[in-house]
Motif scaffolding. Structure first.
Motif, PDB file in Angstrom:
ATOM      1  N   SER A  96     -51.311  89.726   5.653  1.00  0.00           N
ATOM      2  CA  SER A  96     -52.322  90.731   5.978  1.00  0.00           C
ATOM      3  C   SER A  96     -52.426  91.033   7.464  1.00  0.00           C
ATOM      4  O   SER A  96     -52.681  92.179   7.844  1.00  0.00           O
ATOM      5  CB  SER A  96     -53.691  90.281   5.451  1.00  0.00           C
ATOM      6  N   TYR A  97     -52.253  90.003   8.296  1.00  0.00           N
ATOM      7  CA  TYR A  97     -52.503  90.181   9.726  1.00  0.00           C
ATOM      8  C   TYR A  97     -51.324  89.815  10.618  1.00  0.00           C
ATOM      9  O   TYR A  97     -51.396  89.965  11.838  1.00  0.00           O
ATOM     10  CB  TYR A  97     -53.722  89.350  10.155  1.00  0.00           C
ATOM     11  N   GLY A  98     -50.262  89.308  10.022  1.00  0.00           N
ATOM     12  CA  GLY A  98     -49.084  88.966  10.808  1.00  0.00           C
ATOM     13  C   GLY A  98     -49.274  87.760  11.694  1.00  0.00           C
ATOM     14  O   GLY A  98     -48.599  87.636  12.723  1.00  0.00           O
ATOM     15  N   ILE A  99     -50.193  86.857  11.299  1.00  0.00           N
ATOM     16  CA  ILE A  99     -50.427  85.670  12.116  1.00  0.00           C
ATOM     17  C   ILE A  99     -50.168  84.418  11.286  1.00  0.00           C
ATOM     18  O   ILE A  99     -50.128  84.457  10.064  1.00  0.00           O
ATOM     19  CB  ILE A  99     -51.864  85.631  12.679  1.00  0.00           C
ATOM     20  N   TYR A 100     -49.988  83.306  11.993  1.00  0.00           N
ATOM     21  CA  TYR A 100     -49.770  81.981  11.396  1.00  0.00           C
ATOM     22  C   TYR A 100     -48.434  81.846  10.670  1.00  0.00           C
ATOM     23  O   TYR A 100     -48.216  80.841   9.981  1.00  0.00           O
ATOM     24  CB  TYR A 100     -50.905  81.602  10.441  1.00  0.00           C
ATOM     25  N   GLY A 101     -47.571  82.823  10.823  1.00  0.00           N
ATOM     26  CA  GLY A 101     -46.267  82.725  10.180  1.00  0.00           C
ATOM     27  C   GLY A 101     -45.465  81.534  10.666  1.00  0.00           C
ATOM     28  O   GLY A 101     -44.659  80.969   9.913  1.00  0.00           O
ATOM     29  N   GLU A 102     -45.694  81.102  11.896  1.00  0.00           N
ATOM     30  CA  GLU A 102     -44.957  79.970  12.451  1.00  0.00           C
ATOM     31  C   GLU A 102     -45.349  78.646  11.790  1.00  0.00           C
ATOM     32  O   GLU A 102     -44.672  77.631  11.958  1.00  0.00           O
ATOM     33  CB  GLU A 102     -45.189  79.872  13.965  1.00  0.00           C
ATOM     34  N   LEU A 103     -46.451  78.665  11.035  1.00  0.00           N
ATOM     35  CA  LEU A 103     -46.902  77.448  10.364  1.00  0.00           C
ATOM     36  C   LEU A 103     -46.295  77.299   8.968  1.00  0.00           C
ATOM     37  O   LEU A 103     -46.563  76.318   8.281  1.00  0.00           O
ATOM     38  CB  LEU A 103     -48.430  77.438  10.252  1.00  0.00           C
ATOM     39  N   LEU A 104     -45.475  78.288   8.572  1.00  0.00           N
ATOM     40  CA  LEU A 104     -44.893  78.300   7.233  1.00  0.00           C
ATOM     41  C   LEU A 104     -43.381  78.387   7.313  1.00  0.00           C
ATOM     42  O   LEU A 104     -42.827  78.979   8.245  1.00  0.00           O
ATOM     43  CB  LEU A 104     -45.420  79.497   6.439  1.00  0.00           C
ATOM     44  N   ASP A 105     -42.711  77.814   6.314  1.00  0.00           N
ATOM     45  CA  ASP A 105     -41.260  77.949   6.283  1.00  0.00           C
ATOM     46  C   ASP A 105     -40.878  79.225   5.544  1.00  0.00           C
ATOM     47  O   ASP A 105     -41.749  80.017   5.147  1.00  0.00           O
ATOM     48  CB  ASP A 105     -40.605  76.712   5.664  1.00  0.00           C
ATOM     49  N   GLU A 106     -39.571  79.431   5.339  1.00  0.00           N
ATOM     50  CA  GLU A 106     -39.096  80.672   4.733  1.00  0.00           C
ATOM     51  C   GLU A 106     -39.545  80.834   3.285  1.00  0.00           C
ATOM     52  O   GLU A 106     -39.534  81.944   2.737  1.00  0.00           O
ATOM     53  CB  GLU A 106     -37.566  80.744   4.809  1.00  0.00           C
ATOM     54  N   GLU A 117     -54.869  75.295  16.415  1.00  0.00           N
ATOM     55  CA  GLU A 117     -55.845  75.110  17.488  1.00  0.00           C
ATOM     56  C   GLU A 117     -55.894  73.655  17.929  1.00  0.00           C
ATOM     57  O   GLU A 117     -56.961  73.088  18.192  1.00  0.00           O
ATOM     58  CB  GLU A 117     -57.229  75.594  17.044  1.00  0.00           C
ATOM     59  N   GLY A 118     -54.716  73.047  17.997  1.00  0.00           N
ATOM     60  CA  GLY A 118     -54.593  71.687  18.499  1.00  0.00           C
ATOM     61  C   GLY A 118     -54.793  70.596  17.469  1.00  0.00           C
ATOM     62  O   GLY A 118     -54.606  69.414  17.776  1.00  0.00           O
ATOM     63  N   THR A 119     -55.179  70.965  16.240  1.00  0.00           N
ATOM     64  CA  THR A 119     -55.405  69.966  15.201  1.00  0.00           C
ATOM     65  C   THR A 119     -54.247  69.973  14.212  1.00  0.00           C
ATOM     66  O   THR A 119     -53.900  71.030  13.684  1.00  0.00           O
ATOM     67  CB  THR A 119     -56.714  70.248  14.435  1.00  0.00           C
ATOM     68  N   PRO A 120     -53.629  68.828  13.947  1.00  0.00           N
ATOM     69  CA  PRO A 120     -52.548  68.789  12.957  1.00  0.00           C
ATOM     70  C   PRO A 120     -53.028  69.316  11.605  1.00  0.00           C
ATOM     71  O   PRO A 120     -54.150  69.037  11.180  1.00  0.00           O
ATOM     72  CB  PRO A 120     -52.196  67.298  12.875  1.00  0.00           C
ATOM     73  N   LEU A 121     -52.159  70.094  10.946  1.00  0.00           N
ATOM     74  CA  LEU A 121     -52.542  70.666   9.657  1.00  0.00           C
ATOM     75  C   LEU A 121     -52.916  69.576   8.659  1.00  0.00           C
ATOM     76  O   LEU A 121     -53.837  69.747   7.860  1.00  0.00           O
ATOM     77  CB  LEU A 121     -51.397  71.517   9.108  1.00  0.00           C
ATOM     78  N   ALA A 122     -52.204  68.467   8.696  1.00  0.00           N
ATOM     79  CA  ALA A 122     -52.512  67.382   7.769  1.00  0.00           C
ATOM     80  C   ALA A 122     -53.913  66.840   8.002  1.00  0.00           C
ATOM     81  O   ALA A 122     -54.623  66.480   7.049  1.00  0.00           O
ATOM     82  CB  ALA A 122     -51.484  66.263   7.907  1.00  0.00           C
ATOM     83  N   ASP A 123     -54.347  66.784   9.269  1.00  0.00           N
ATOM     84  CA  ASP A 123     -55.689  66.274   9.560  1.00  0.00           C
ATOM     85  C   ASP A 123     -56.758  67.249   9.072  1.00  0.00           C
ATOM     86  O   ASP A 123     -57.846  66.830   8.636  1.00  0.00           O
ATOM     87  CB  ASP A 123     -55.849  66.047  11.067  1.00  0.00           C
ATOM     88  N   ILE A 124     -56.472  68.554   9.163  1.00  0.00           N
ATOM     89  CA  ILE A 124     -57.416  69.550   8.646  1.00  0.00           C
ATOM     90  C   ILE A 124     -57.619  69.347   7.152  1.00  0.00           C
ATOM     91  O   ILE A 124     -58.746  69.338   6.646  1.00  0.00           O
ATOM     92  CB  ILE A 124     -56.903  70.978   8.926  1.00  0.00           C
ATOM     93  N   VAL A 125     -56.520  69.165   6.442  1.00  0.00           N
ATOM     94  CA  VAL A 125     -56.597  68.969   4.995  1.00  0.00           C
ATOM     95  C   VAL A 125     -57.310  67.663   4.674  1.00  0.00           C
ATOM     96  O   VAL A 125     -58.164  67.606   3.772  1.00  0.00           O
ATOM     97  CB  VAL A 125     -55.185  68.996   4.377  1.00  0.00           C
ATOM     98  N   ARG A 126     -56.983  66.596   5.397  1.00  0.00           N
ATOM     99  CA  ARG A 126     -57.633  65.302   5.141  1.00  0.00           C
ATOM    100  C   ARG A 126     -59.150  65.405   5.301  1.00  0.00           C
ATOM    101  O   ARG A 126     -59.913  64.892   4.479  1.00  0.00           O
ATOM    102  CB  ARG A 126     -57.096  64.249   6.113  1.00  0.00           C
ATOM    103  N   GLN A 127     -59.592  66.047   6.376  1.00  0.00           N
ATOM    104  CA  GLN A 127     -61.029  66.142   6.618  1.00  0.00           C
ATOM    105  C   GLN A 127     -61.720  66.950   5.539  1.00  0.00           C
ATOM    106  O   GLN A 127     -62.796  66.576   5.036  1.00  0.00           O
ATOM    107  CB  GLN A 127     -61.291  66.774   7.989  1.00  0.00           C
TER     108      GLN A 127
END
Length: 416
Positions: A96-106, A117-127
């Motif tokens: 939709s916005y062309g952002i966060y693509g670098e956080l995903l694989d093909e 924003e400096g927080t590991p994705l795994a830590d976001i999910v854990r919290q």
């Protein structure tokens, strides 16, 4: 990161994002009954897909708040659900916005070594998973403190939900398979269902002036209707000519004069608002429940809070045009909504207070979120190799979005 009780909002939508099954038909054989009893004692861990993926005992306590324990299966259930949710959201933002693509694989899957924003994705999910899992224990603790328990009617409703889910799933065997695939024991599933009814009883207390959970609505909440005569073109948003704007003001003055002389102010006000009002967001006969933080123009809010219920304003001018406001008495629906908002804020504050005392098992440190989530998706695909899901149901679509596993398994509405 702010600790919230976000899981509570999901309680009324549970059952449980996915299961669409569950039940008790009284026809189980001795082995099934033995397994059920062992589950209740936290001893039988063979019925969860997570057992083989993590090596954890699903009945093992992994979180504890104020003496109330959360077993591994509930935590891991939410860990997978929140992983799926994050993956889906990242794909939507990418498309939709062309952002966060670098956080995903093909393939639209999360790159678990990345940060947001400096927080590991795994830590976001854990919290997020921890917050949701702990919400059950905290809710139960609050219910106990207020002498709230499940009634016989609640128990019957839980049984009915399980029966509906069993039927929807296609029988007991399919139900058990679904529980296996989402990783929940029968008892944990029932515990999550039962939380809805505890929450409903707490909401009732929050709306009862005799309860210490009750908070009387103050002057900071106003129910107000208005007649808006626009001084902008609704299509172009351009200001009207001075002549047209003056005509609108004259019309507003005429309507106000008639209202001030009316013997049935509210009825005439509603008639005028329905007939002449130009607020596209207003529903016929209705108004707005606002507080000082509501994103209305300040002139509108100032006028609304200056009124008492039953009073009308003079002509209030804003960038939109000319308003005439009528403040109404709060309805029963408003009072219930405000009570539930107060309950939510109370529970959120309780979660904040309790987080410092949460006991976390060392076993959680061994859980690699990305590895477990990837293995979980692969395990589900292996169980259903011939099934193809539409993109909105959780499969990867043409846009590369991975979707959400939560939408891929049918749900069931709780019994009334």
């Amino acid at each position: 990161m702010k600790k919230t009780i976000s899981g509570l909002l999901a309680l009324l939508l549970l059952l449980t994002l996915c299961v669409g099954c569950g039940g008790q038909d009284g026809q189980k054989d001795a082995k099934d009954e033995q397994n059920r009893q062992e589950d209740a004692a936290g001893q039988d861990t063979s019925g969860s897909i997570f057992t083989t993926l993590t090596g954890l005992d699903m009945g093992e306590t992994v979180l504890e708040v104020e003496g109330n324990a959360i077993p591994a299966d509930i935590y891991l259930y939410w860990l997978m659900a929140k992983s799926s949710e994050l993956e889906y959201q990242l794909n939507m933002y990418k498309v939709s916005y062309g952002i966060y693509g670098e956080l995903l694989d093909e393939n639209g899957r999360i790159k678990w070594d990345q940060t947001m924003e400096g927080t590991p994705l795994a830590d976001i999910v854990r919290q997020n998973a921890e917050n949701n899992a702990l919400s059950y224990a905290l809710l139960e603790n609050v219910a106990k403190a207020h002498d709230v328990t499940l009634t016989a009617e609640d128990q019957a409703a839980v049984d009915e939900v399980l029966a509906q889910q069993t039927e929807q799933a296609g029988g007991e065997e399919a139900f058990s398979q679904s529980l296996y695939e989402i990783g929940l024991s029968r008892d944990s599933h029932v515990r999550m269902i039962a939380s809805q009814y505890l929450y409903q009883h707490l909401a009732e207390l929050a709306n009862d002036p005799a309860s210490d959970l009750y908070e009387a609505p103050g002057d900071s909440n106003a129910y107000v209707d208005h007649i808006l005569l626009l001084t902008k073109d609704s299509a172009t948003n351009e200001p009207l000519s001075e002549e047209d704007a003056a005509a609108k003001k004259a019309q507003a003055e005429d309507l106000l004069s008639q209202l001030q002389a009316s013997e049935d102010l509210e009825a005439l006000f509603t008639e005028f608002a329905d007939t002449y009002g130009e607020d596209p967001g207003r529903e016929s006969g209705a108004g707005y429940l606002i507080d000082p933080t509501t994103s209305f123009v300040q002139e509108f809010k100032d006028a609304a809070f200056a009124l008492k219920p039953g009073e009308i304003s003079g002509i209030v001018e804003s960038d939109y045009g000319y308003h005439i406001l009528l403040r109404k008495e709060l309805t029963g629906e408003h009072l219930r909504s405000l009570a539930e908002n107060h309950l939510y804020e109370y529970l959120d504050a309780r979660m904040e207070e309790a987080m410092d005392g949460v006991v976390r098992s060392e076993a959680l440190e061994s859980v690699d979120v990305g590895a477990v989530y990837t293995a979980y998706i692969e395990a589900l695909q292996a169980l259903h190799p011939a099934e193809e899901q539409a993109p909105e149901d959780g499969a990867s679509g043409e846009d590369g979005s991975a979707g959400s596993i939560e939408g891929s398994i049918p749900d069931a509405e709780p019994a009334e």
